[in-house]
Every structure is written in C-alpha cells, then in structure tokens.
Design a protein around this motif. Structure first.
Motif, PDB file in Angstrom:
ATOM      1  N   SER A 325       0.859  -1.180   0.000  1.00 53.50           N
ATOM      2  CA  SER A 325       0.000   0.000   0.000  1.00 53.50           C
ATOM      3  C   SER A 325       0.895   1.229   0.000  1.00 53.50           C
ATOM      4  CB  SER A 325      -0.899  -0.006   1.241  1.00 53.50           C
ATOM      5  OG  SER A 325      -1.735   1.131   1.245  1.00 53.50           O
ATOM      6  N   LYS A 326       0.991   1.855  -1.170  1.00 51.99           N
ATOM      7  CA  LYS A 326       1.908   2.980  -1.294  1.00 51.99           C
ATOM      8  C   LYS A 326       1.154   4.290  -1.132  1.00 51.99           C
ATOM      9  CE  LYS A 326       1.559   2.560  -6.306  1.00 51.99           C
ATOM     10  NZ  LYS A 326       2.315   2.405  -7.556  1.00 51.99           N
ATOM     11  N   PRO A 327       1.870   5.380  -0.956  1.00 52.41           N
ATOM     12  CA  PRO A 327       1.197   6.667  -0.744  1.00 52.41           C
ATOM     13  C   PRO A 327       0.402   7.141  -1.959  1.00 52.41           C
ATOM     14  CG  PRO A 327       3.470   6.760   0.009  1.00 52.41           C
ATOM     15  CD  PRO A 327       3.320   5.481  -0.750  1.00 52.41           C
ATOM     16  N   TYR A 328       0.959   6.972  -3.165  1.00 52.08           N
ATOM     17  CA  TYR A 328       0.322   7.521  -4.363  1.00 52.08           C
ATOM     18  C   TYR A 328       0.228   6.489  -5.486  1.00 52.08           C
ATOM     19  CZ  TYR A 328       0.873  12.276  -2.498  1.00 52.08           C
ATOM     20  OH  TYR A 328       0.785  13.420  -1.742  1.00 52.08           O
ATOM     21  N   GLY A 329      -0.811   6.663  -6.304  1.00 50.38           N
ATOM     22  CA  GLY A 329      -0.970   5.879  -7.521  1.00 50.38           C
ATOM     23  C   GLY A 329      -1.383   6.798  -8.654  1.00 50.38           C
ATOM     24  N   MET A 330      -1.207   6.329  -9.883  1.00 52.41           N
ATOM     25  CA  MET A 330      -1.547   7.156 -11.039  1.00 52.41           C
ATOM     26  C   MET A 330      -2.265   6.351 -12.108  1.00 52.41           C
ATOM     27  SD  MET A 330       1.456   9.839 -11.948  1.00 52.41           S
ATOM     28  CE  MET A 330       1.996  11.099 -10.786  1.00 52.41           C
ATOM     29  N   ILE A 331      -3.272   7.006 -12.715  1.00 53.15           N
ATOM     30  CA  ILE A 331      -3.991   6.453 -13.854  1.00 53.15           C
ATOM     31  C   ILE A 331      -3.931   7.483 -14.976  1.00 53.15           C
ATOM     32  CG2 ILE A 331      -6.249   5.723 -14.739  1.00 53.15           C
ATOM     33  CD1 ILE A 331      -6.966   4.932 -11.830  1.00 53.15           C
ATOM     34  N   SER A 332      -3.636   7.020 -16.182  1.00 58.29           N
ATOM     35  CA  SER A 332      -3.575   7.931 -17.315  1.00 58.29           C
ATOM     36  C   SER A 332      -4.250   7.285 -18.516  1.00 58.29           C
ATOM     37  CB  SER A 332      -2.122   8.277 -17.645  1.00 58.29           C
ATOM     38  OG  SER A 332      -2.048   9.270 -18.639  1.00 58.29           O
ATOM     39  N   VAL A 333      -4.775   8.099 -19.400  1.00 54.02           N
ATOM     40  CA  VAL A 333      -5.431   7.615 -20.618  1.00 54.02           C
ATOM     41  C   VAL A 333      -4.527   7.903 -21.803  1.00 54.02           C
ATOM     42  CG1 VAL A 333      -7.458   7.785 -22.110  1.00 54.02           C
ATOM     43  CG2 VAL A 333      -7.709   8.025 -19.624  1.00 54.02           C
ATOM     44  N   ALA A 334      -4.327   6.914 -22.657  1.00 54.68           N
ATOM     45  CA  ALA A 334      -3.504   7.105 -23.857  1.00 54.68           C
ATOM     46  C   ALA A 334      -3.884   6.077 -24.904  1.00 54.68           C
ATOM     47  CB  ALA A 334      -2.023   6.985 -23.520  1.00 54.68           C
ATOM     48  N   MET A 335      -3.695   6.441 -26.154  1.00 53.44           N
ATOM     49  CA  MET A 335      -3.908   5.514 -27.263  1.00 53.44           C
ATOM     50  C   MET A 335      -2.706   5.585 -28.191  1.00 53.44           C
ATOM     51  SD  MET A 335      -7.066   5.181 -29.942  1.00 53.44           S
ATOM     52  CE  MET A 335      -8.066   4.216 -28.840  1.00 53.44           C
ATOM     53  N   GLY A 398     -15.204   5.955  -3.696  1.00 57.41           N
ATOM     54  CA  GLY A 398     -15.027   6.049  -2.253  1.00 57.41           C
ATOM     55  C   GLY A 398     -13.567   6.161  -1.843  1.00 57.41           C
ATOM     56  N   LYS A 399     -12.629   5.983  -2.783  1.00 58.41           N
ATOM     57  CA  LYS A 399     -11.209   6.158  -2.483  1.00 58.41           C
ATOM     58  C   LYS A 399     -10.832   7.632  -2.577  1.00 58.41           C
ATOM     59  CE  LYS A 399      -9.425   1.615  -3.861  1.00 58.41           C
ATOM     60  NZ  LYS A 399      -8.394   0.905  -4.674  1.00 58.41           N
ATOM     61  N   SER A 400      -9.681   7.941  -2.042  1.00 59.26           N
ATOM     62  CA  SER A 400      -9.161   9.313  -2.112  1.00 59.26           C
ATOM     63  C   SER A 400      -8.565   9.537  -3.497  1.00 59.26           C
ATOM     64  CB  SER A 400      -8.097   9.530  -1.035  1.00 59.26           C
ATOM     65  OG  SER A 400      -7.593  10.844  -1.104  1.00 59.26           O
ATOM     66  N   ILE A 401      -9.232  10.370  -4.304  1.00 64.27           N
ATOM     67  CA  ILE A 401      -8.851  10.531  -5.715  1.00 64.27           C
ATOM     68  C   ILE A 401      -8.866  12.001  -6.099  1.00 64.27           C
ATOM     69  CG2 ILE A 401      -9.584  10.074  -8.112  1.00 64.27           C
ATOM     70  CD1 ILE A 401     -10.794   7.432  -7.062  1.00 64.27           C
ATOM     71  N   THR A 402      -7.907  12.395  -6.926  1.00 61.37           N
ATOM     72  CA  THR A 402      -7.897  13.711  -7.542  1.00 61.37           C
ATOM     73  C   THR A 402      -7.849  13.541  -9.053  1.00 61.37           C
ATOM     74  OG1 THR A 402      -6.726  14.746  -5.695  1.00 61.37           O
ATOM     75  CG2 THR A 402      -6.654  15.897  -7.805  1.00 61.37           C
ATOM     76  N   VAL A 403      -8.786  14.172  -9.736  1.00 55.86           N
ATOM     77  CA  VAL A 403      -8.772  14.177 -11.198  1.00 55.86           C
ATOM     78  C   VAL A 403      -8.102  15.470 -11.659  1.00 55.86           C
ATOM     79  CG1 VAL A 403     -10.139  14.170 -13.310  1.00 55.86           C
ATOM     80  CG2 VAL A 403     -10.866  12.779 -11.349  1.00 55.86           C
ATOM     81  N   ILE A 404      -6.972  15.350 -12.291  1.00 62.06           N
ATOM     82  CA  ILE A 404      -6.309  16.517 -12.870  1.00 62.06           C
ATOM     83  C   ILE A 404      -6.923  16.726 -14.258  1.00 62.06           C
ATOM     84  CG2 ILE A 404      -4.110  17.533 -13.578  1.00 62.06           C
ATOM     85  CD1 ILE A 404      -4.302  17.020 -10.580  1.00 62.06           C
ATOM     86  N   PRO A 405      -7.520  17.865 -14.529  1.00 64.72           N
ATOM     87  CA  PRO A 405      -8.289  18.047 -15.777  1.00 64.72           C
ATOM     88  C   PRO A 405      -7.422  18.223 -17.021  1.00 64.72           C
ATOM     89  CG  PRO A 405      -8.266  20.079 -14.531  1.00 64.72           C
ATOM     90  CD  PRO A 405      -7.574  19.068 -13.670  1.00 64.72           C
ATOM     91  N   THR A 406      -6.600  17.238 -17.301  1.00 61.40           N
ATOM     92  CA  THR A 406      -5.748  17.295 -18.487  1.00 61.40           C
ATOM     93  C   THR A 406      -6.580  17.010 -19.739  1.00 61.40           C
ATOM     94  OG1 THR A 406      -5.152  14.981 -18.089  1.00 61.40           O
ATOM     95  CG2 THR A 406      -3.660  16.657 -17.251  1.00 61.40           C
ATOM     96  N   LYS A 407      -6.414  17.850 -20.736  1.00 62.28           N
ATOM     97  CA  LYS A 407      -7.211  17.731 -21.955  1.00 62.28           C
ATOM     98  C   LYS A 407      -6.418  17.187 -23.129  1.00 62.28           C
ATOM     99  CE  LYS A 407     -10.190  21.562 -20.516  1.00 62.28           C
ATOM    100  NZ  LYS A 407     -10.695  22.913 -20.834  1.00 62.28           N
ATOM    101  N   THR A 408      -5.107  17.076 -22.969  1.00 60.69           N
ATOM    102  CA  THR A 408      -4.253  16.574 -24.041  1.00 60.69           C
ATOM    103  C   THR A 408      -3.157  15.695 -23.454  1.00 60.69           C
ATOM    104  OG1 THR A 408      -2.668  18.411 -23.929  1.00 60.69           O
ATOM    105  CG2 THR A 408      -4.625  18.722 -25.335  1.00 60.69           C
ATOM    106  N   ILE A 409      -2.528  14.911 -24.319  1.00 65.81           N
ATOM    107  CA  ILE A 409      -1.397  14.078 -23.892  1.00 65.81           C
ATOM    108  C   ILE A 409      -0.254  14.925 -23.342  1.00 65.81           C
ATOM    109  CG2 ILE A 409       0.450  12.588 -24.742  1.00 65.81           C
ATOM    110  CD1 ILE A 409      -2.061  11.024 -24.248  1.00 65.81           C
ATOM    111  N   PRO A 410       0.165  16.002 -24.015  1.00 66.26           N
ATOM    112  CA  PRO A 410       1.233  16.833 -23.444  1.00 66.26           C
ATOM    113  C   PRO A 410       0.892  17.383 -22.064  1.00 66.26           C
ATOM    114  CG  PRO A 410       1.015  17.320 -25.771  1.00 66.26           C
ATOM    115  CD  PRO A 410      -0.135  16.419 -25.411  1.00 66.26           C
ATOM    116  N   GLN A 411      -0.360  17.751 -21.836  1.00 67.34           N
ATOM    117  CA  GLN A 411      -0.757  18.201 -20.504  1.00 67.34           C
ATOM    118  C   GLN A 411      -0.615  17.067 -19.496  1.00 67.34           C
ATOM    119  OE1 GLN A 411      -4.688  19.910 -20.515  1.00 67.34           O
ATOM    120  NE2 GLN A 411      -3.980  21.874 -21.348  1.00 67.34           N
TER     121      GLN A 411
END
Length: 543
Positions: A325-335, A398-411
């Motif tokens: 159980s680590k402090p942070y995790g990341m999810i990203s969308v890419a094609m 229900g988890k602690s989540i922040t959505v960063i509103p990135t609109k592009t891959i470079p962002q």
C-alpha cells in the motif's frame, strides 16, 4: 584435493553454479540498490545478463575452455541489462580474451584473466566510480595476482580470492557516501561476489566457505537512502544495441559523450552495446543510426522512477504493508503503443486505452482504480471528453482521488512530471494544475468534411493543424501545415518542442519536420518520439 588446472567441463559447471547462486541472492542484491537511482533492479539485471550468457554457453558443443568463455562473453553482451549488466558483460569479455588458445588454465591464468577482465571493464566506463562492482573486480584481481605467485592449488586459491573479494565489498561504503548513509554494501559488487562464490561451488561443492562475513548485516537492508532528484543531471537511462560490423567504439563514444554521463560503449566484431544517461535520447539514437540498425532499445525516465519509489527516512524500517500500500498511484489515458510506452516509463500504474473516438467509460475508470492499492490516486484523462467520466468514477469509488483536468497528452505528461511524492495531495494538485497551464498543445489531423473557419476554406480530407480549439493551418502537405501551426503557437519564452508522430506518419517525415524546426528555431530543443496514436499525424508540445 590438489587441483591445479581447470578445463572446459569444469568451467561450464562453474558458470551454471554461478548463475544459480546469483539467482538465489537476486532479491538481496536488489535490496542494496541505492545509487544512482534506487530502482532496486541490480540483482535482476545481473541475473538476466548471466541467464543470457548461460543460454549461449549451452548452445556450444565444445569442451575447449577458451571457446566456452567466448560464448559466455557473447551471450552476456547480447543480454546485458542496466549499468551493472553491461559492466558484468565486459568482465566476461576481458576474462575470455585472456584465455585465447588455452584448453586448460592454472591459477596464474585465472589471475591474469581476472586482471584483464577488470581492465576491460574500467576502459568501458567513461567515469569509473570507486566503491562499485568495478572496485571489487579490481581489488579481487590484484589479490589474485599476488596469491598466484605462491599458491598452485585452484581450490585454495579461489577461496582466498573470494575472501579478499568479500573484504573489498565490505569497504565499498567507505568509498561511496550514499552506501555508508544507507548502511549497505554496493549491490553490483555483491552480485559479483555471488558469481565468484557460485563458481567455486560449481567444481568443489557445498562447503563451509567461511566467507559469510557479517551475514546478518548483509542479508537484510531495510533502509533506503533518498537521493535528491536535482542530483540526477541526465534524466533518461538509454540502452540499445547497434548491429554494426567492426564499428569504431572510440569514434562513436566521441560522438555521444557530450550528450550525457554514465556512458558505457562495448562491442564485439558484430555488435555494439550502448548505455548512457542523457537528456536527449533521440540525439544519441540518431548518431547510432548512422552506423547501423538498432535493436533492444530501452529508455527509462530516472527522475520519474525515483519519484515513484517508496522512500523511507534513514533509520525507519520498511514493512510488507508499506510495499503493498503505497502513498500515491496514477492512472492515465492514452492511445498508441508509443504513448502508452512513454506512460509506462513514467511509472503510471494503470494506462487506460482511449482518447478521441474511444472515450473510456466510468466503469473503465472504476476497474483501473480497483487495481491500485494506494492512499491517494491521481487521474489524468488527457481529453476534454473524458474528464466527466473520470470525475464520476471518483464519486462512486469512495477512495481518495484527484482528477487533474488534463485535456491533451502533453498536458498529461507535464502533470506527471510535476508530481512530487514527498508533498501532500493538495500541494501536488496545485503543482500539477500549474504545469498543465504552462504547456501548449498542437494537433495535426485531417478534415472529415468541407468547412470554413477564420477565413480559411477547407476541403474534406485536407490536413489541418489545431490548437486551443481553433484551426490554425490547413493544406495538402503534412509538414507545411505542421510548420504553420507551430509558427502560430510558438512564443519567445518557449524552450522545448516535443513532436509525437502517429501511426500514419513515418519516422522520416517526423525527422524532416524536426530538421526544419531546428533550423528555424535555434534556441528551442526539438525532440521526436513515436506516439503511434491514430487519427493525429502529430501531437506537438511547446513549453
């Protein structure tokens, strides 16, 4: 047993046993890896390198020790992974060169081979660092040279050499500050000693070697020393093999040396293995392509590898719970395979395949969230049409989540680079949002219908350049449209331009655009990466 020579059969047994001992100690060696980046893979890299050597060894039907040693050298060169693996392959290479034409070897032959192995490895490293595998190899070889003058029995000789190797290993913390502060010995040196101990067991069997000096101290090293990311001057660990017959190593090294540090360039008659830490992998690869085809290309972002590790303050023990159980995790969308690979290199935990025309669902985000055991998760949607689904998943999870509103891959990439594992989630959110405001995105695609925009008349299937939700350029020539788009996007303060080329764009086209931009904007670093994205010929980042 008074054994005074080693033959090919003995050597093969020694190497197979060395492989097993290294495999047995792999995780111990991994736990020692604290410099230059605590990526914990020295044991794995060395084991895989030796596995490749054994694979080549097993193909050989000869019993001549010189030919078997050459097989090990060639196999390890092809299979070398990481800095430690490359150095190990050079030790094998130097050892093999010293055994040319020999069918059996004495202690004096072994000592000379160890000396040649050490010299070869040192020559392969641009700036040798003491307190590493290099030091253990050199001091072991020096001891072997002295011992060979008075000892003829191979078993006694090897035991004494390994004793000296362990003593050298124990001194490594006195030579490298990070090792001393972390309370560990050098991981590569530990791997080399494991190989030597395994080789001894391969011909003389399991005995009380009286070599487990401070064993309790060595087997568990629960402390990790945190390295300041600012100390990592060159961020990309770049490795590849050049298929180049009789290429000049010295000339190639001179071509790339100014691009980074920790450079290793080694070769045989057919191949050249390259390792370098650099801020511009593309430039190094361009130089390599001038002399041959490339294979086994591997590029790791060391700063991101550093950030995503679970660091513990000195004196605080790591536990199994801390690992799972680590402090942070990341999810990203890419094609696109290239973009997904870049995200993986940036240590994103889960990459959801999607983007334009294929927007992930709320369920897709929920499934990704469930895969991550972290106290807080950041999501980068990387498309304006996906942000809502990400936020909806956040509300349901229900988890602690922040959505960063990135609109592009470079962002999205800029947000990941701004992430800092040592600050609070709210502070990270602020830094990541600031980062996406500082990057500009351009996209080059084609028109799906006839249209008019800002005085431009655009025909269906014509190439168009977009930025800030506006069509900035249009035409029939891909790179002309792209150049016009960049001209309208770029500002005097911009320093870096990154071009990701898509599945319908060739590397040659991308390189041609890069060349044009280098000539036109001399103060801007222009980098090209394969994105593999559909629909968009180029995705362009300016910052």
């Amino acid at each position: 047993m008074n054994t005074q020579t080693i033959n090919g059969k003995n050597y093969k047994s020694m190497m197979i046993s060395a492989r097993q001992t290294l495999l047995d100690q792999q995780e111990i060696i991994n736990s020692l890896n604290v410099f230059p980046v605590p990526d914990g893979d020295t044991g794995t890299n060395m084991t895989l390198t030796v596995e490749a050597a054994i694979k080549e060894l097993n193909k050989s039907e000869t019993e001549n020790i010189d030919e078997l040693a050459e097989a090990v050298a060639n196999g390890s060169l092809m299979g070398a992974r990481g800095n430690s693996g490359v150095i190990l392959s050079q030790l094998f290479r130097g050892f093999a060169k010293s055994l040319k034409t020999k069918k059996e070897i004495t202690v004096k032959d072994i000592a000379m081979a160890m000396k040649n192995a050490s010299d070869t490895a040192y020559q392969a490293v641009m700036k040798p660092t003491e307190g590493t595998i290099l030091t253990v190899a050199r001091e072991s070889a020096d001891a072997a040279m002295m011992l060979a003058e008075k000892e003829e029995n191979v078993e006694t000789f090897l035991r004494l050499v390994i004793l000296k190797a362990n003593e050298s290993l124990e001194r490594t913390p006195d030579q490298l500050r990070v090792l001393k502060e972390a309370g560990v010995v050098d991981s590569g040196g530990k791997g080399l000693v494991a190989i030597m101990e395994g080789a001894l067991k391969g011909i003389f069997g399991e005995k009380d070697l009286a070599l487990d000096m401070n064993k309790d101290k060595q087997e568990k090293h629960p402390y990790l020393y945190e390295i300041d990311p600012e100390e990592i001057h060159f961020g990309y660990c770049t490795e590849f093999i050049i298929n180049a017959k009789d290429a000049d190593v010295a000339i190639f090294k001179s071509k790339i040396t100014h691009h980074g540090d920790s450079m290793l360039v080694v070769a045989n008659e057919k191949l050249m293995k390259v390792h370098i830490h650099t801020n511009h992998p593309g430039k190094v690869l361009e130089e390599a392509l001038k002399i041959g085809d490339l294979t086994d290309i591997k590029i790791d972002n060391m700063r991101l590898q550093h950030q995503h590790k679970n660091f513990k303050p000195k004196g605080e023990k790591a536990t199994t719970e801390d690992v799972s159980s680590k402090p942070y995790g990341m999810i990203s969308v890419a094609m696109g395979e290239g973009l997904k690979s870049i995200m993986e290199d940036f240590c994103v935990d889960v990459i959801i395949e999607g983007g334009q025309t294929m927007n992930p669902s709320t369920e897709d985000f929920l499934n990704a969230i469930e895969k991550i055991d972290a106290e807080h998760i950041f999501i980068m949607p990387n498309n304006s049409n996906i942000i809502m689904a990400a936020n909806q998943a956040k509300g349901i999870s229900g988890k602690s989540i922040t959505v960063i509103p990135t609109k592009t891959i470079p962002q999205g990439i800029s947000a990941i680079l701004a992430f800092n594992p040592d600050i609070k989630p709210t502070e990270n959110e602020s830094a990541m949002n600031q980062a996406i405001r500082e990057v500009k995105t351009g996209q080059v695609t084609y028109a799906v219908r006839d249209t008019s925009f800002n005085g431009m008349t655009i025909s269906k299937n014509e190439i168009i350049g977009l930025s800030d939700k506006e069509i900035r350029s249009a035409g029939k020539n891909l790179n002309e449209v792209s150049a016009k788009l960049i001209e309208k996007m770029i500002a005097t303060q911009d320093e870096i331009m990154t071009i990701y080329y898509g599945e319908d764009t060739t590397l040659e086209e991308a390189k041609d655009l890069q060349k044009q931009m280098n000539l036109k904007y001399k103060d801007v670093e222009v980098e090209v990466y394969e994105g593999g994205q559909p629909l968009y010929y180029y995705i362009i980042s300016l910052e």
